[in-house]
Design an enzyme around this catalytic site. Structure first.
Site, PDB file in Angstrom:
ATOM      1  N   SER A 115       0.832  -0.968   0.105  1.00  0.00           N
ATOM      2  CA  SER A 115      -0.030   0.011  -0.014  1.00  0.00           C
ATOM      3  C   SER A 115       0.866   1.333  -0.017  1.00  0.00           C
ATOM      4  CB  SER A 115      -0.776  -0.024   1.180  1.00  0.00           C
ATOM      5  OG  SER A 115      -1.643   1.140   1.208  1.00  0.00           O
ATOM      6  N   HIS A 117       0.545   4.514   0.648  1.00  0.00           N
ATOM      7  CA  HIS A 117       0.374   5.561   1.820  1.00  0.00           C
ATOM      8  C   HIS A 117       1.282   5.123   3.012  1.00  0.00           C
ATOM      9  CE1 HIS A 117      -2.713   4.225   4.649  1.00  0.00           C
ATOM     10  NE2 HIS A 117      -3.116   3.430   3.765  1.00  0.00           N
ATOM     11  N   CYS A 164     -12.305   1.000  23.245  1.00  0.00           N
ATOM     12  CA  CYS A 164     -12.996   2.393  23.097  1.00  0.00           C
ATOM     13  C   CYS A 164     -12.590   3.197  21.612  1.00  0.00           C
ATOM     14  CB  CYS A 164     -12.611   3.254  24.407  1.00  0.00           C
ATOM     15  SG  CYS A 164     -13.389   2.570  25.545  1.00  0.00           S
TER      16      CYS A 164
END
Lengths: 147, 393
Positions: free
Chosen positions: B202, B204, B328
């Site tokens: 990838s 990026h 979270c």
């Protein structure tokens, strides 16, 4: 951050009110568990049916810290029966909202107050269930409400 | 005064470097021709795409015609796994092998294939986050279609024994795919020497643009197509080429290979400083993942009695960008599957912080992060009911 909090939540997270232990507490409640990442411990000093002092300790996210902090403010100086009226909805409103996935933190704050008050009654040999109600302080129960 | 931002989340994404951006810019509004067309601005673009293909091939010792451009790492993983599964299942091979701590682009693809009737073996990793070729050998069956094991883990940075697994798979005649999204441009890769059949990357992650990636497919292997349509990418992946993205990716990877040696030395200095400083200055911490067999820029630590999102919020207030394996921050109720896979109890998985450094980071920034972390961990612990119990224990 991927969880946008209201300024009030960030205020209570950055400067939580009433953090710590309360050595002369006569009511202590703890809810949540480490598995789901939230534990709230609430310490109350109750004199003549009035909550004269309160502290909390919380292992949890920003919302968990903020809901416990504001809950301590909402019950401080209140009579027990007034504190028992505290709802998770009132906690959310006072914080000017919570992201939907964090709503369970407000339930945890309500449960922490009720857990501490139950402890107060138990220490006096009084069954708290008819007064406070049964508590759902297991992770699965409170987590399922918001997510 | 505007607060200075310290970006220490380079495993999530990296900034496009100025030299890469400069190479890309002409291809947006000047040389905008469709590479499939006949006129000159189109032919130039065809050449630009082929130049990038050669740059990428050279970076991993592949041939240019073994490189296929995609829209990113997730597409490359999906194509490799679904494509090989489809062609191999026609020969009665419906068993796949992977690990239990892959990126979700691999894990969720495997789960989809299970629904379609494939059987998947999820090899457990050890407490350092490593899997062995012996484990793969023991899981191989006559009907194994594909082994897919990530080159380097995105959360804890551990680097797998890819050459040993590649050797084993080649000997046994089983296809071997590796998700190398975190490894390409960060550490040396040689697809020939390491006997890799398919490799995902990838752009990026190595200072190239987002939305572009590539799949290396060894000559002679033909996974079923994932994207049907026009005849681009030698008929294997349809869709008008993302010319600026491809040009940027090629340049970014060439830059990464050229500077790898000095950048690695720089990142190791930062990484080892941060690990040493955290372990020295902050009690009850745990380094997650193997201490040395890991990406040069990766630090992943758990702080006992702390919850990760609280740590991240404080770091963000201090202008420091990091990430966490806490539930979270993941949008789910479970903490990182990677940290659970290496055997962390839930509360330590919730209390993890990942710092991933890049070429733009400095040792001074690393020092600042450690100083801030020390204060932040102390504050989060002051609020934590678990920390009292810790002290008493």
């Amino acid at each position: 951050m991927s969880t946008p909090y209201s300024p009030t939540v960030m205020d209570h997270f950055s400067n939580p009110r009433n953090v710590g232990e309360l050595p002369d507490a006569n009511a202590v409640g703890e809810v949540g568990n480490p598995k789901c990442g939230d534990i709230m411990k609430m310490y109350l000093k109750i004199e003549d049916d009035v909550i004269s002092d309160v502290r909390f300790q919380t292992f949890g996210c920003g919302a968990a810290i903020a809901t416990s902090s504001i809950a301590t403010e909402m019950i401080r100086g209140k009579k027990i029966d007034e504190a028992l009226q505290l709802t998770n909805r009132a906690v959310v409103e006072a914080l000017e909202g919570l992201p939907p996935i964090k709503l369970h933190c407000s339930v945890l704050a309500e449960q922490a107050v009720k857990s501490a008050i139950s402890d107060y009654y138990r220490r006096q040999g009084i069954d708290p269930v008819p007064i406070v109600g049964a508590l759902d302080d297991e992770c699965d129960d409170h987590c399922s409400c918001g997510a | 005064m505007e607060q200075k931002i310290i970006y220490a989340d380079n495993a999530a994404t990296t900034p496009v470097s100025p030299s890469v951006l400069e190479k890309m810019l002409p291809f947006f509004s000047q040389s905008y021709g469709n590479p499939s067309s006949m006129y000159s601005i189109a032919r130039d673009n065809k050449e630009a795409v082929e130049h990038a293909r050669a740059q990428i091939a050279s970076a991993i010792n592949a041939d240019p015609n073994e490189i296929y451009f995609t829209a990113g790492g997730s597409e490359s993983d999906n194509w490799a796994i679904k494509g090989i599964a489809q062609t191999q299942s026609a020969r009665g091979k419906k068993h796949l092998i992977t690990t239990n701590f892959e990126h979700h682009a691999v894990l969720h693809t495997m789960e989809e294939l299970e629904k379609a009737g494939f059987e998947v073996t999820y090899l457990p990793v050890n407490e350092d986050g490593l899997v062995t070729a012996e484990q793969v050998a023991a899981a191989l069956r006559p009907e194994t279609a594909l082994v897919s094991i990530m080159y380097a883990n995105n959360e804890i940075g551990t680097i797998q024994p890819i050459a040993e697994i590649g050797e084993l798979c080649r000997q046994k005649g089983v296809m071997f795919h590796t998700d190398a999204v975190q490894a390409v441009g960060a550490i040396p890769i040689d697809v020939k020497a390491e006997k890799i059949d398919l490799l995902s990357m990838s752009s990026h992650k190595f200072n190239g643009p987002k939305g572009v990636g590539a799949l290396y497919i060894r000559k002679g292997i033909r996974p079923a197509r994932l994207i049907h349509g026009g005849g681009q990418e030698r008929g294997q992946r349809a869709g008008t080429e993302n010319v600026p993205g491809i040009v940027g990716m090629g340049q970014a990877l060439e830059n990464a290979i050229e500077t790898m040696e000095s950048k690695t030395a720089h990142l190791l200095e930062i990484r080892d400083y941060v690990v040493e400083a955290i372990e020295r200055e902050i009690p009850r911490v745990r380094l997650n993942g193997h201490r040395t067999q890991r990406l040069p820029g990766n630090v992943n630590v758990s702080f006992q009695a702390c919850e990760g999102e609280s740590l991240l919020l404080f770091l963000d207030m201090a202008g420091i960008c990091a990430s966490s394996g806490s539930a979270c921050t993941s949008g789910s109720l479970d903490p990182s599957h990677v940290l659970l896979a290496i055997g962390l109890p839930h509360e330590l998985a919730h209390g993890s912080i990942r710092l991933t450094f890049g070429g733009q980071n400095t040792l001074e920034e690393a020092r600042h992060i450690c100083e801030e972390l020390k204060k932040i961990v102390a504050e989060v612990r002051r609020r934590s009911p678990l920390w009292n119990e810790e002290k008493g224990a």
